[in-house]
Design a protein around this motif. Structure first.
Motif, PDB file in Angstrom:
ATOM      1  N   THR A 135     -59.570  30.034  15.158  1.00 54.82           N
ATOM      2  CA  THR A 135     -61.052  30.386  14.563  1.00 54.82           C
ATOM      3  C   THR A 135     -61.825  31.376  15.662  1.00 54.82           C
ATOM      4  O   THR A 135     -61.059  31.566  16.696  1.00 54.82           O
ATOM      5  N   LYS A 136     -62.893  31.510  15.561  1.00 55.87           N
ATOM      6  CA  LYS A 136     -63.536  32.257  16.741  1.00 55.87           C
ATOM      7  C   LYS A 136     -65.065  31.500  16.730  1.00 55.87           C
ATOM      8  O   LYS A 136     -65.606  30.951  16.039  1.00 55.87           O
ATOM      9  N   VAL A 137     -65.476  31.719  18.052  1.00 58.76           N
ATOM     10  CA  VAL A 137     -66.586  30.835  18.537  1.00 58.76           C
ATOM     11  C   VAL A 137     -67.490  31.781  19.104  1.00 58.76           C
ATOM     12  O   VAL A 137     -67.068  32.842  19.578  1.00 58.76           O
ATOM     13  N   PRO A 138     -68.819  31.637  19.134  1.00 57.59           N
ATOM     14  CA  PRO A 138     -69.820  32.629  19.716  1.00 57.59           C
ATOM     15  C   PRO A 138     -69.727  32.302  21.263  1.00 57.59           C
ATOM     16  O   PRO A 138     -69.226  31.603  22.047  1.00 57.59           O
ATOM     17  N   LEU A 139     -69.858  33.725  21.810  1.00 60.39           N
ATOM     18  CA  LEU A 139     -69.512  33.796  23.489  1.00 60.39           C
ATOM     19  C   LEU A 139     -70.771  33.007  24.024  1.00 60.39           C
ATOM     20  O   LEU A 139     -70.270  32.538  25.316  1.00 60.39           O
ATOM     21  N   GLY A 140     -71.986  32.959  23.617  1.00 64.70           N
ATOM     22  CA  GLY A 140     -73.037  32.218  24.280  1.00 64.70           C
ATOM     23  C   GLY A 140     -74.330  33.303  24.334  1.00 64.70           C
ATOM     24  O   GLY A 140     -74.597  34.110  23.310  1.00 64.70           O
ATOM     25  N   VAL A 141     -75.253  33.231  25.380  1.00 61.71           N
ATOM     26  CA  VAL A 141     -76.615  33.909  25.161  1.00 61.71           C
ATOM     27  C   VAL A 141     -76.106  35.412  25.482  1.00 61.71           C
ATOM     28  O   VAL A 141     -75.198  35.979  26.283  1.00 61.71           O
ATOM     29  N   ALA A 142     -76.883  36.159  24.534  1.00 59.29           N
ATOM     30  CA  ALA A 142     -76.426  37.647  24.335  1.00 59.29           C
ATOM     31  C   ALA A 142     -77.785  38.410  25.020  1.00 59.29           C
ATOM     32  O   ALA A 142     -79.032  38.165  24.548  1.00 59.29           O
ATOM     33  N   ALA A 143     -77.589  39.161  25.925  1.00 63.27           N
ATOM     34  CA  ALA A 143     -78.625  40.119  26.498  1.00 63.27           C
ATOM     35  C   ALA A 143     -78.865  41.458  25.522  1.00 63.27           C
ATOM     36  O   ALA A 143     -77.716  42.083  25.340  1.00 63.27           O
ATOM     37  N   VAL A 144     -79.838  41.475  25.001  1.00 61.63           N
ATOM     38  CA  VAL A 144     -79.730  42.916  24.314  1.00 61.63           C
ATOM     39  C   VAL A 144     -81.155  43.904  25.013  1.00 61.63           C
ATOM     40  O   VAL A 144     -81.937  43.467  25.244  1.00 61.63           O
ATOM     41  N   TYR A 145     -80.665  45.018  25.248  1.00 61.19           N
ATOM     42  CA  TYR A 145     -81.323  46.066  26.067  1.00 61.19           C
ATOM     43  C   TYR A 145     -81.909  47.087  24.691  1.00 61.19           C
ATOM     44  O   TYR A 145     -81.092  47.783  24.039  1.00 61.19           O
ATOM     45  N   GLY A 168     -73.851  33.455  16.330  1.00 62.82           N
ATOM     46  CA  GLY A 168     -74.203  31.957  16.757  1.00 62.82           C
ATOM     47  C   GLY A 168     -74.808  32.144  18.172  1.00 62.82           C
ATOM     48  O   GLY A 168     -74.684  31.224  18.950  1.00 62.82           O
ATOM     49  N   CYS A 169     -75.088  33.476  18.605  1.00 63.50           N
ATOM     50  CA  CYS A 169     -75.439  33.731  19.804  1.00 63.50           C
ATOM     51  C   CYS A 169     -76.922  33.802  19.947  1.00 63.50           C
ATOM     52  O   CYS A 169     -77.503  34.671  19.388  1.00 63.50           O
ATOM     53  N   PRO A 170     -77.715  32.738  20.950  1.00 71.91           N
ATOM     54  CA  PRO A 170     -79.132  33.302  20.970  1.00 71.91           C
ATOM     55  C   PRO A 170     -79.236  34.595  21.809  1.00 71.91           C
ATOM     56  O   PRO A 170     -78.514  34.968  22.649  1.00 71.91           O
ATOM     57  N   VAL A 171     -80.550  35.104  21.720  1.00 72.78           N
ATOM     58  CA  VAL A 171     -80.788  36.450  22.264  1.00 72.78           C
ATOM     59  C   VAL A 171     -81.992  36.664  23.109  1.00 72.78           C
ATOM     60  O   VAL A 171     -82.855  35.787  22.784  1.00 72.78           O
ATOM     61  N   VAL A 172     -81.668  37.106  24.140  1.00 71.44           N
ATOM     62  CA  VAL A 172     -82.731  37.603  25.108  1.00 71.44           C
ATOM     63  C   VAL A 172     -83.001  39.127  25.060  1.00 71.44           C
ATOM     64  O   VAL A 172     -81.952  39.736  25.630  1.00 71.44           O
ATOM     65  N   VAL A 173     -83.887  39.471  24.679  1.00 69.84           N
ATOM     66  CA  VAL A 173     -84.113  40.875  24.588  1.00 69.84           C
ATOM     67  C   VAL A 173     -84.834  41.511  25.688  1.00 69.84           C
ATOM     68  O   VAL A 173     -85.891  40.907  26.060  1.00 69.84           O
ATOM     69  N   LYS A 174     -84.513  42.512  26.633  1.00 70.23           N
ATOM     70  CA  LYS A 174     -85.297  43.361  27.253  1.00 70.23           C
ATOM     71  C   LYS A 174     -85.964  44.414  26.630  1.00 70.23           C
ATOM     72  O   LYS A 174     -85.497  45.307  26.146  1.00 70.23           O
ATOM     73  N   ALA A 175     -87.208  44.198  26.293  1.00 74.49           N
ATOM     74  CA  ALA A 175     -88.000  45.334  25.625  1.00 74.49           C
ATOM     75  C   ALA A 175     -87.944  46.691  26.087  1.00 74.49           C
ATOM     76  O   ALA A 175     -87.860  46.671  27.534  1.00 74.49           O
ATOM     77  N   ARG A 479     -68.424  41.633  18.114  1.00 77.82           N
ATOM     78  CA  ARG A 479     -68.767  41.932  19.761  1.00 77.82           C
ATOM     79  C   ARG A 479     -69.166  40.558  20.199  1.00 77.82           C
ATOM     80  O   ARG A 479     -69.040  40.347  21.573  1.00 77.82           O
ATOM     81  N   TRP A 480     -69.673  39.687  19.609  1.00 82.15           N
ATOM     82  CA  TRP A 480     -70.185  38.688  20.290  1.00 82.15           C
ATOM     83  C   TRP A 480     -69.356  37.210  19.849  1.00 82.15           C
ATOM     84  O   TRP A 480     -69.824  36.134  20.084  1.00 82.15           O
ATOM     85  N   LEU A 481     -68.052  37.275  19.458  1.00 84.74           N
ATOM     86  CA  LEU A 481     -67.372  36.093  19.232  1.00 84.74           C
ATOM     87  C   LEU A 481     -65.847  36.397  20.479  1.00 84.74           C
ATOM     88  O   LEU A 481     -65.667  37.573  20.574  1.00 84.74           O
ATOM     89  N   ARG A 482     -65.251  35.285  20.299  1.00 83.37           N
ATOM     90  CA  ARG A 482     -63.954  35.264  20.804  1.00 83.37           C
ATOM     91  C   ARG A 482     -62.937  34.135  20.166  1.00 83.37           C
ATOM     92  O   ARG A 482     -63.628  33.188  19.747  1.00 83.37           O
ATOM     93  N   PRO A 483     -61.722  34.472  20.079  1.00 87.09           N
ATOM     94  CA  PRO A 483     -60.901  33.559  19.344  1.00 87.09           C
ATOM     95  C   PRO A 483     -60.645  32.440  20.202  1.00 87.09           C
ATOM     96  O   PRO A 483     -60.326  32.557  21.394  1.00 87.09           O
ATOM     97  N   VAL A 484     -60.227  31.144  19.504  1.00 86.22           N
ATOM     98  CA  VAL A 484     -59.971  30.194  20.122  1.00 86.22           C
ATOM     99  C   VAL A 484     -58.626  29.507  19.447  1.00 86.22           C
ATOM    100  O   VAL A 484     -59.301  29.044  17.851  1.00 86.22           O
ATOM    101  N   ALA A 485     -57.421  29.001  19.919  1.00 89.51           N
ATOM    102  CA  ALA A 485     -56.393  28.335  18.966  1.00 89.51           C
ATOM    103  C   ALA A 485     -56.466  26.913  19.522  1.00 89.51           C
ATOM    104  O   ALA A 485     -56.684  26.603  20.787  1.00 89.51           O
ATOM    105  N   TYR A 486     -56.154  26.043  18.452  1.00 91.80           N
ATOM    106  CA  TYR A 486     -56.108  24.726  18.656  1.00 91.80           C
ATOM    107  C   TYR A 486     -54.645  24.136  18.320  1.00 91.80           C
ATOM    108  O   TYR A 486     -54.015  24.473  17.348  1.00 91.80           O
ATOM    109  N   GLN A 487     -53.878  23.441  19.326  1.00 94.31           N
ATOM    110  CA  GLN A 487     -52.615  23.238  19.160  1.00 94.31           C
ATOM    111  C   GLN A 487     -52.332  21.699  18.862  1.00 94.31           C
ATOM    112  O   GLN A 487     -52.831  20.764  19.783  1.00 94.31           O
ATOM    113  N   ASP A 488     -51.912  21.344  17.953  1.00 94.67           N
ATOM    114  CA  ASP A 488     -51.711  19.887  17.839  1.00 94.67           C
ATOM    115  C   ASP A 488     -52.750  18.941  17.777  1.00 94.67           C
ATOM    116  O   ASP A 488     -52.811  17.774  18.215  1.00 94.67           O
TER     117      ASP A 488
END
Length: 525
Positions: A135-145, A168-175, A479-488
Motif C-alpha cells: 500500500t502507500k503511506v504519507p511521507l509526513g509533514v509537507a513544507a509548501v512554498y 495524509g500529510c499535515p502542511v506547513v506553508v511558507k507564505a 508526491r507525498w506518498l511512499r510504498p510499503v510492502a508487508y510480508q507474511d
C-alpha cells in the motif's frame, strides 16, 4: 490567524498595494526559528488524526465551502495585494475550491493507495512465494512554498496543500511575501475547516519570512517540500533539501520558457489567427503565468511577415498593467533591457515602463540562427512578465538547432496546418521531438490555462521541475506518498486496506487480477 506565535523582536510583515507601492497594513511578523519549530512540531503532532479518511475528505470539502462562503473578502484581499483583478481571482477561487473537492473525491475512492496483494504460493517457481501486500503511506509533514502569481490556487489553500492533505500529510506553508494578508485569511479558513471536520487545526500552519523558509526546509520533522517560484530560489531550497543529514524529496517548479513552433504551412494557412492567439496568451495576466509562451519559432518569408504584422497590431492594443510587486517589475524591466542589448534583437513593439507602476507589453524579434550563440543564452530563458521572443527561422536545421539548445519546459506547443494535423509532412516526428522538452505537448491552442483533471501533467524536465511528478491534477497526490510492502504479516496487524475482507471497499489488484471496489473508503475511515 495562522496559529503563529512570534517573538517581540520579529520583523513586521507588511501587505503592500502593487498599484501604488504603498503599505496597506502590518499583517503579522516574520517567524523566528523557534516559531518555525513550534509550527512544524505541532503539525507533526496532528498527523495521526489525518489517518481517518472520512475526516480527511470532509476537511477538504469543508475548506472549499468556507473559501466560497467568504469569497468576497478573499477576492478583495487578494486583489488589493496582487492587482490581478476581480474576474481573474474569481476564476482562481473557483479553481481552488475545485481542487480541494477533487482531492476529497480521490480520498473517497481510495485508489491512490494502489493496493496490491500477492498471496503466498508454496508451489511458485522458481521459488516459493511469501505473502506480500503493498500500500502507500504519507511521507509526513509537507513544507509548501507559496507562489507569487497564484495567491489562491498555488498558495496557502492551493494544489500543493490540497494534495498533501489528501495524502495524509499535515502542511506547513511558507507564505509568499507578495500576499501575506491573503495567506493569513485563507490559512485561518483552512484551520476552521479542520476543526469542523473534527481534526486538529494544526494540520495546517502558516509561517512568514525568508529565514523561516530556510529553517523550514532544514527542519528534521519536514518530510517533503513543494515549491513554485524562481530558478534561483528553488535551486537553493532544492540543494538544502538534498544536503540535509536525511535528504527529502523536493518538488520544485522553477521556470519555463514554453516554446512554440509555427510551421511554414500553418503560417500560410492561418497565420493571422495564430498571431491573435499568441498576443492574448503571452499578455494574459500581464504575462505572469508559468505557462506563458516565451519563445515562438516563426518562419521567414511572406507568411511569417504577415503573422508578425498582425501580432504587432494586437500587441499594441494591450493596455498597460501593474505587475505583482516591485521586485517582479524591476526584474521584468531588467530582463527586457538585457535582451534588447543583444546584437540582432529588435523590438517591433517595445515592452517597458508605462505610467506610474504600469508596464507595457511587447515582443522581441531575432534571427533563429543567433540563438545557438552563448551570447544570446538569455533569450532561451524565462523573462517573467508580458514579453515574448519571436525567432525567425529559415530552415528545419535552424529549428532543430534552437530546440537542441533549450532547457526543460512545462509545455511545448506546435501550430500545424490541417494536412500536418492529419499526420502529414513529418508532424508525428515533430510531436515526438518536442515531447523530449516538456511535460505537456499542445497541438494547436495556447499553454496558458491548465485544466485540473486526472490526466493533467504540470511538470517537465529540469529546470521546469525538479521531480517527474505533476503539481496540477489529482496525480499530484503521488508526491507525498511512499510504498510499503508487508510480508507474511498477520491479518490483525495489517492496515485495513490490505486485509482480505477489504473493509474499506477499495479497488485492488489481488493475485494479478483487478478487483472492483465498493467506494466505501471514506465512509468507513
Amino acid at each position: 490567524m495562522g496559529g503563529l506565535a512570534v517573538t517581540a523582536a520579529a520583523e513586521p510583515v507588511w501587505s503592500v498595494d502593487p498599484r501604488t507601492g504603498k503599505r496597506r497594513e502590518q499583517v503579522t511578523a516574520e517567524a523566528a526559528p523557534a516559531d518555525v519549530d513550534a509550527a512544524v512540531t505541532a503539525a507533526a503532532g496532528a498527523a495521526s488524526a489525518l489517518a481517518d479518511l472520512a475526516a480527511r475528505a470532509a476537511f477538504l470539502r469543508t475548506a472549499a465551502e468556507l473559501l466560497e462562503g467568504d469569497a468576497e473578502r478573499v477576492i478583495a484581499t487578494a486583489d488589493a495585494e496582487t492587482a490581478l483583478g476581480t474576474p481573474r481571482l474569481t476564476g482562481e477561487l473557483a479553481r481552488t475550491a475545485h481542487q480541494l473537492r477533487s482531492f476529497a473525491d480521490v480520498v473517497d475512492d481510495g485508489a491512490f493507495l494502489d493496493v496490491v496483494i500477492d498471496h503466498a504460493d508454496p508451489a511458485a517457481a522458481p521459488a516459493p512465494r511469501p505473502d506480500l501486500r503493498r500500500t502507500k503511506v504519507p511521507l509526513g509533514v509537507a513544507a509548501v512554498y507559496a507562489a507569487s502569481n497564484f495567491p489562491l490556487a498555488f498558495s496557502v489553500p492551493g494544489g500543493d496543500t490540497a494534495s498533501a492533505l489528501a495524502a495524509g500529510c499535515p502542511v506547513v506553508v511558507k507564505a509568499h511575501p507578495g500576499h501575506p494578508a491573503t495567506s493569513e485569511l485563507t490559512g485561518a479558513l483552512l484551520r476552521r475547516a479542520a476543526a469542523r471536520a473534527g481534526l486538529p487545526q494544526d494540520v495546517v500552519r502558516v509561517v512568514h519570512g525568508f529565514d523561516a523558509g530556510v529553517a523550514l526546509i532544514r527542519h528534521p520533522l519536514v518530510a517533503a517540500a513543494g515549491f513554485t517560484g524562481s530558478v534561483r530560489g528553488g535551486r537553493a531550497l532544492y540543494d538544502a533539501a538534498a544536503t540535509r543529514p536525511r535528504p527529502i524529496p523536493f518538488h520544485g517548479e522553477l521556470g519555463s520558457l514554453n516554446p512554440v513552433l509555427v510551421t511554414e504551412a500553418a503560417a500560410a494557412e492561418r497565420g493571422q489567427d495564430i498571431a491573435t492567439g499568441l498576443a492574448a496568451s503571452f499578455t494574459l495576466g500581464a504575462g505572469q503565468f508559468c505557462t506563458k509562451p516565451g519563445l515562438v519559432l516563426v518562419p521567414e518569408g511572406t507568411d511569417g511577415d504577415r503573422l508578425l504584422i498582425t501580432l504587432t497590431d494586437a500587441a499594441r492594443e494591450v493596455p498597460p498593467r501593474v505587475l505583482l510587486d516591485s521586485r517582479i517589475r524591476e526584474a521584468f524591466l531588467a530582463g527586457v533591457r538585457e535582451r534588447l542589448a543583444l546584437p540582432g534583437v529588435t523590438a517591433p513593439v517595445e515592452p517597458g515602463e508605462g505610467e506610474g507602476l504600469d508596464v507595457r507589453a511587447g515582443f522581441l524579434s531575432v534571427p533563429a540562427s543567433l540563438l545557438a550563440a552563448d551570447s544570446h543564452a538569455a533569450l532561451t530563458h524565462e523573462c517573467f512578465g508580458p514579453v515574448t521572443v519571436i525567432a525567425r527561422y529559415g530552415s528545419p536545421d535552424e529549428v532543430e538547432a534552437v530546440l537542441a539548445g533549450l532547457p526543460g519546459n512545462l509545455t511545448a506547443t506546435l501550430h500545424l496546418s490541417t494536412a500536418e494535423r492529419e499526420g502529414g509532412h513529418g508532424a508525428a516526428e515533430l510531436v515526438a521531438r518536442v515531447s523530449a522538452l516538456a511535460g505537456r505537448v499542445l497541438v494547436g491552442g495556447w499553454p496558458t490555462g491548465v485544466a485540473v483533471t486526472p490526466a493533467q501533467h504540470h511538470g517537465g524536465p529540469y529546470p521546469a521541475t525538479t521531480s517527474p511528478y505533476t503539481s496540477v491534477g489529482t496525480a499530484a497526490i503521488e508526491r507525498w506518498l511512499r510504498p510499503v510492502a508487508y510480508q507474511d504479516t498477520p491479518a490483525a496487524l495489517l492496515p485495513p486496506e490490505l486485509r482480505d475482507d477489504n473493509p474499506l471497499g477499495l479497488a485492488r489488484r489481488v493475485d494479478g487480477r483487478r478487483e472492483a471496489g465498493s467506494g466505501a473508503a471514506a465512509r468507513l475511515g
